[in-house]
Scaffold this motif. Structure first.
Motif, PDB file in Angstrom:
ATOM      1  N   GLY B 141       0.824  -1.201   0.000  1.00 33.73           N
ATOM      2  CA  GLY B 141       0.000   0.000   0.000  1.00 33.73           C
ATOM      3  C   GLY B 141       0.854   1.246   0.000  1.00 33.73           C
ATOM      4  O   GLY B 141       2.085   1.158   0.079  1.00 33.73           O
ATOM      5  N   PRO B 142       0.195   2.398  -0.093  1.00 35.80           N
ATOM      6  CA  PRO B 142       0.944   3.663  -0.162  1.00 35.80           C
ATOM      7  C   PRO B 142       1.804   3.906   1.082  1.00 35.80           C
ATOM      8  O   PRO B 142       2.824   4.603   1.014  1.00 35.80           O
ATOM      9  CB  PRO B 142      -0.140   4.728  -0.311  1.00 35.80           C
ATOM     10  N   GLN B 143       1.417   3.347   2.211  1.00 36.72           N
ATOM     11  CA  GLN B 143       2.216   3.526   3.438  1.00 36.72           C
ATOM     12  C   GLN B 143       3.271   2.422   3.604  1.00 36.72           C
ATOM     13  O   GLN B 143       3.870   2.300   4.660  1.00 36.72           O
ATOM     14  CB  GLN B 143       1.301   3.523   4.675  1.00 36.72           C
ATOM     15  N   GLY B 144       3.443   1.616   2.592  1.00 39.05           N
ATOM     16  CA  GLY B 144       4.419   0.537   2.673  1.00 39.05           C
ATOM     17  C   GLY B 144       3.744  -0.817   2.793  1.00 39.05           C
ATOM     18  O   GLY B 144       2.525  -0.918   2.762  1.00 39.05           O
ATOM     19  N   ASP B 145       4.571  -1.844   2.944  1.00 37.86           N
ATOM     20  CA  ASP B 145       4.036  -3.199   3.021  1.00 37.86           C
ATOM     21  C   ASP B 145       3.688  -3.541   4.466  1.00 37.86           C
ATOM     22  O   ASP B 145       4.295  -3.029   5.405  1.00 37.86           O
ATOM     23  CB  ASP B 145       5.078  -4.205   2.514  1.00 37.86           C
ATOM     24  N   ARG B 146       2.719  -4.415   4.621  1.00 39.26           N
ATOM     25  CA  ARG B 146       2.415  -4.924   5.959  1.00 39.26           C
ATOM     26  C   ARG B 146       1.900  -6.357   5.844  1.00 39.26           C
ATOM     27  O   ARG B 146       1.535  -6.822   4.760  1.00 39.26           O
ATOM     28  CB  ARG B 146       1.396  -4.037   6.680  1.00 39.26           C
ATOM     29  N   THR B 147       1.907  -7.030   6.993  1.00 41.12           N
ATOM     30  CA  THR B 147       1.400  -8.398   7.053  1.00 41.12           C
ATOM     31  C   THR B 147       0.224  -8.408   8.011  1.00 41.12           C
ATOM     32  O   THR B 147       0.274  -7.749   9.059  1.00 41.12           O
ATOM     33  CB  THR B 147       2.499  -9.350   7.571  1.00 41.12           C
ATOM     34  N   LEU B 148      -0.831  -9.111   7.626  1.00 38.95           N
ATOM     35  CA  LEU B 148      -2.020  -9.153   8.468  1.00 38.95           C
ATOM     36  C   LEU B 148      -2.480 -10.598   8.582  1.00 38.95           C
ATOM     37  O   LEU B 148      -2.521 -11.321   7.586  1.00 38.95           O
ATOM     38  CB  LEU B 148      -3.126  -8.295   7.828  1.00 38.95           C
ATOM     39  N   ALA B 149      -2.827 -11.008   9.813  1.00 40.30           N
ATOM     40  CA  ALA B 149      -3.403 -12.351   9.964  1.00 40.30           C
ATOM     41  C   ALA B 149      -4.731 -12.376   9.228  1.00 40.30           C
ATOM     42  O   ALA B 149      -5.518 -11.426   9.320  1.00 40.30           O
ATOM     43  CB  ALA B 149      -3.609 -12.660  11.444  1.00 40.30           C
ATOM     44  N   LEU B 150      -4.988 -13.459   8.513  1.00 43.49           N
ATOM     45  CA  LEU B 150      -6.258 -13.572   7.777  1.00 43.49           C
ATOM     46  C   LEU B 150      -7.434 -13.440   8.740  1.00 43.49           C
ATOM     47  O   LEU B 150      -8.496 -12.922   8.399  1.00 43.49           O
ATOM     48  CB  LEU B 150      -6.313 -14.916   7.024  1.00 43.49           C
ATOM     49  N   GLU B 151      -7.199 -13.888   9.979  1.00 46.73           N
ATOM     50  CA  GLU B 151      -8.254 -13.820  10.991  1.00 46.73           C
ATOM     51  C   GLU B 151      -8.687 -12.385  11.274  1.00 46.73           C
ATOM     52  O   GLU B 151      -9.814 -12.139  11.716  1.00 46.73           O
ATOM     53  CB  GLU B 151      -7.753 -14.494  12.275  1.00 46.73           C
ATOM     54  N   ASP B 152      -7.800 -11.421  11.017  1.00 41.62           N
ATOM     55  CA  ASP B 152      -8.137 -10.009  11.267  1.00 41.62           C
ATOM     56  C   ASP B 152      -8.572  -9.291   9.995  1.00 41.62           C
ATOM     57  O   ASP B 152      -8.742  -8.073   9.995  1.00 41.62           O
ATOM     58  CB  ASP B 152      -6.923  -9.279  11.863  1.00 41.62           C
ATOM     59  N   PHE B 153      -8.736 -10.034   8.916  1.00 42.08           N
ATOM     60  CA  PHE B 153      -8.980  -9.420   7.606  1.00 42.08           C
ATOM     61  C   PHE B 153     -10.456  -9.162   7.328  1.00 42.08           C
ATOM     62  O   PHE B 153     -10.842  -8.131   6.778  1.00 42.08           O
ATOM     63  CB  PHE B 153      -8.385 -10.336   6.525  1.00 42.08           C
ATOM     64  N   PHE B 154     -11.299 -10.109   7.705  1.00 44.42           N
ATOM     65  CA  PHE B 154     -12.727 -10.003   7.363  1.00 44.42           C
ATOM     66  C   PHE B 154     -13.470  -9.150   8.389  1.00 44.42           C
ATOM     67  O   PHE B 154     -13.392  -9.390   9.588  1.00 44.42           O
ATOM     68  CB  PHE B 154     -13.364 -11.394   7.306  1.00 44.42           C
ATOM     69  N   LEU B 155     -14.218  -8.149   7.890  1.00 38.19           N
ATOM     70  CA  LEU B 155     -14.961  -7.272   8.799  1.00 38.19           C
ATOM     71  C   LEU B 155     -16.469  -7.421   8.651  1.00 38.19           C
ATOM     72  O   LEU B 155     -17.226  -7.042   9.533  1.00 38.19           O
ATOM     73  CB  LEU B 155     -14.552  -5.812   8.573  1.00 38.19           C
ATOM     74  N   GLY B 156     -16.913  -7.942   7.532  1.00 35.94           N
ATOM     75  CA  GLY B 156     -18.345  -8.112   7.279  1.00 35.94           C
ATOM     76  C   GLY B 156     -18.518  -8.554   5.851  1.00 35.94           C
ATOM     77  O   GLY B 156     -17.531  -8.670   5.123  1.00 35.94           O
ATOM     78  N   PRO B 157     -19.775  -8.800   5.437  1.00 39.12           N
ATOM     79  CA  PRO B 157     -19.967  -9.218   4.037  1.00 39.12           C
ATOM     80  C   PRO B 157     -19.409  -8.165   3.067  1.00 39.12           C
ATOM     81  O   PRO B 157     -19.847  -7.014   3.090  1.00 39.12           O
ATOM     82  CB  PRO B 157     -21.489  -9.323   3.907  1.00 39.12           C
ATOM     83  N   GLY B 158     -18.423  -8.541   2.279  1.00 40.44           N
ATOM     84  CA  GLY B 158     -17.820  -7.614   1.321  1.00 40.44           C
ATOM     85  C   GLY B 158     -16.886  -6.592   1.948  1.00 40.44           C
ATOM     86  O   GLY B 158     -16.366  -5.729   1.250  1.00 40.44           O
ATOM     87  N   LEU B 159     -16.682  -6.682   3.244  1.00 39.39           N
ATOM     88  CA  LEU B 159     -15.839  -5.682   3.926  1.00 39.39           C
ATOM     89  C   LEU B 159     -14.562  -6.326   4.452  1.00 39.39           C
ATOM     90  O   LEU B 159     -14.609  -7.371   5.102  1.00 39.39           O
ATOM     91  CB  LEU B 159     -16.588  -5.057   5.101  1.00 39.39           C
ATOM     92  N   THR B 160     -13.441  -5.663   4.201  1.00 39.76           N
ATOM     93  CA  THR B 160     -12.167  -6.175   4.697  1.00 39.76           C
ATOM     94  C   THR B 160     -11.383  -5.058   5.369  1.00 39.76           C
ATOM     95  O   THR B 160     -11.770  -3.893   5.306  1.00 39.76           O
ATOM     96  CB  THR B 160     -11.292  -6.716   3.552  1.00 39.76           C
ATOM     97  N   ALA B 161     -10.280  -5.446   5.991  1.00 38.26           N
ATOM     98  CA  ALA B 161      -9.425  -4.486   6.690  1.00 38.26           C
ATOM     99  C   ALA B 161      -8.489  -3.751   5.734  1.00 38.26           C
ATOM    100  O   ALA B 161      -7.616  -3.006   6.186  1.00 38.26           O
ATOM    101  CB  ALA B 161      -8.620  -5.216   7.764  1.00 38.26           C
ATOM    102  N   LEU B 162      -8.657  -3.948   4.438  1.00 39.29           N
ATOM    103  CA  LEU B 162      -7.796  -3.225   3.484  1.00 39.29           C
ATOM    104  C   LEU B 162      -8.097  -1.741   3.546  1.00 39.29           C
ATOM    105  O   LEU B 162      -9.251  -1.325   3.541  1.00 39.29           O
ATOM    106  CB  LEU B 162      -8.051  -3.722   2.058  1.00 39.29           C
ATOM    107  N   LYS B 163      -7.016  -0.934   3.568  1.00 38.78           N
ATOM    108  CA  LYS B 163      -7.179   0.524   3.537  1.00 38.78           C
ATOM    109  C   LYS B 163      -7.146   0.975   2.081  1.00 38.78           C
ATOM    110  O   LYS B 163      -6.731   0.217   1.200  1.00 38.78           O
ATOM    111  CB  LYS B 163      -6.050   1.177   4.328  1.00 38.78           C
ATOM    112  N   PRO B 164      -7.571   2.221   1.820  1.00 39.43           N
ATOM    113  CA  PRO B 164      -7.585   2.685   0.429  1.00 39.43           C
ATOM    114  C   PRO B 164      -6.234   2.480  -0.255  1.00 39.43           C
ATOM    115  O   PRO B 164      -5.185   2.702   0.350  1.00 39.43           O
ATOM    116  CB  PRO B 164      -7.907   4.180   0.560  1.00 39.43           C
TER     117      PRO B 164
END
Lengths: 165, 290
Positions: B141-164
């Motif tokens: 991403g624009p702020q650099g690379d990061r690693t995220l546990a898949l468990e923290d990725f899903f926020l709701g139907p069609g919603l994820t923890a990805l930032k713009p």
């Protein structure tokens, strides 16, 4: 903005300028007049629009034409390029009565083509799995499975035998 | 009046893709296989101004299995290639089973495992097994690379923890611990092709005959693929038996939060979470022992 693309369809090369939101299905049917490829559900469920891109079966309704720039595409028209001598898969479909209304047939044949290119000797179960993305609303599945089984046998025989048939 | 077309970009590097996503407007969509994006467009759910396609980025379709890094599935690796990968079938059969059971042949020849995750469907076939195996996502991403546990990725139907302007570039699964096994099982109305009504990912580690660690996830029975910690607790530090797997299934069924929809009723889903959790545990156990 239009994009310039180059498609190799059934061995013929086409240079096209296309809107990037257009699907391969639209370009094949509307620009190239290759209407053998059908449009059914438009959402990847029915398989009527199936074509082969670089050796793999895909839904042309969910493929952007711009994404297949430079790739080789096989449609049902390419299975029988002369327009007279049919492909063994097509011959078997006719012989076995695997065609009713015919709308699913091009997609069925190309899914069969893809299956046999990956697995020349499929079991009945494997044929059914290979066709799971193609729906026939005349529900002629048994005949279709039979036809593919027969064509697999014939395609595995020596070419000389096939000619003498 | 919304326009029907969109601009199309096919960057050749990840950094170029991130810059494009930062520069283009909000209504820009990332596309891997396109099998979900183009359906949503066709159904009038989205009207993209621009699409940034990832397929031209070299190496992004990589699949690798290594003793240290584990399994890495690149963002544009096709479902068909993950399903047919011998290394995955050997070491991570739950992952290849999930890919193999996603949609149909044509969609697997176009769609990607990572795309299936990024669409964040509650019934995403590839989520439960990857979650059970503790997968992480590599994100650029624009702020650099990061690693995220898949468990923290899903926020709701069609919603994820990805930032713009962020893109998932790979999913990584750590090497499976010794004496461990994982499984993916699913159930759908037609058995093939259609979306799962219930899908389960299970992972267990054995110490002797006892279960030393367990991770259980249920798909299509909550707004996100959900963990069932009480079911996990049921099997922990106990000798594994079929009866124990059944108890865990009952616990998972109490935890799951299904709704009634076109694929199954709430009651049926609740019953099937119990059955399918048990089956997943039995298969994971069998694999852990072999």
């Amino acid at each position: 903005m239009k994009h310039d693309i180059q498609l190799m369809v059934n061995g013929d090369s086409y240079s096209l300028a296309i809107d990037p939101s257009r699907t391969l299905n639209q370009v094949l049917r509307e620009d190239l007049n290759l209407t053998g490829t059908k449009l059914g559900c438009g959402s990847g469920d029915c398989g009527a629009c199936t074509v082969i891109v670089d050796g793999r079966s895909v839904s042309s309704c969910l493929t952007l034409a711009v994404e297949v720039d430079g790739k080789e595409i096989l449609t049902v028209e390419g299975l029988a390029p002369s327009g007279e001598k049919l492909h063994p898969i097509q011959e078997a479909f006719i012989e076995k009565g695997a065609i009713q209304c015919g709308f699913c047939t091009p997609g069925m044949e190309l899914s069969a083509y893809h299956l046999l290119s990956q697995n020349p000797t499929p079991s009945e179960q494997e044929i059914r799995e290979g066709l799971s993305g193609n729906l026939c609303r005349c529900t002629g599945y048994n005949k279709i499975v039979e036809a593919i089984s027969v064509s697999a046998d014939r395609m595995n025989r020596k070419p000389s035998k096939r000619k003498s048939r | 009046m919304k326009r029907s077309g969109f601009d199309y970009y096919a960057p050749e590097s990840i950094s170029e893709a991130v810059v494009l996503l930062s520069d283009l407007g909000e209504n820009t969509f990332v596309m891997a296989g396109g099998t979900d994006l183009l359906i949503r467009k066709r159904h009038g759910m989205i009207f993209p101004d621009a699409v940034v396609a990832l397929k031209k980025i070299k190496g992004l379709d990589r699949i690798s299995v290594g003793p240290k890094k584990g399994l890495v599935i690149g963002a544009t690796a096709l479902l068909a290639d993950v399903a047919a990968h011998k290394g995955i079938q050997n070491k991570y059969p739950a992952i290849s089973d999930a890919a193999k059971n996603t949609a149909n042949v044509q969609i697997r020849n176009m769609g990607t495992v990572v795309g299936n995750l990024c669409n964040a469907s509650p019934s995403a076939d590839n989520a439960p097994a990857l979650l059970a195996l503790g997968a992480t996502l590599s994100i650029a991403g624009p702020q650099g690379d990061r690693t995220l546990a898949l468990e923290d990725f899903f926020l709701g139907p069609g919603l994820t923890a990805l930032k713009p302007a962020e893109i998932v570039i790979a999913a990584t699964v750590p090497p499976p611990p010794a004496n461990s096994g994982a499984a993916y099982v699913h159930l759908s109305a037609r058995g093939k092709v259609d979306c799962s009504a219930v899908c389960i990912g299970a992972h267990i580690e054995l110490q002797g005959r006892k279960v030393n660690n367990a991770r259980l996830f249920v798909g299509a029975c909550a707004p996100i693929p959900m963990r069932t910690p009480r079911a996990e607790k049921t099997v922990m530090r106990k000798v594994f038996t079929e009866k124990l797997a059944e108890k865990a299934g009952a616990a998972a069924s109490e935890e799951a939060l299904p709704i009634t929809d076109v694929r199954a009723t709430q009651d049926y889903r609740n019953s099937m979470v119990a059955v399918m959790t048990k089956r997943a545990l039995l298969l994971a156990h069998k694999r852990a022992r072999s």
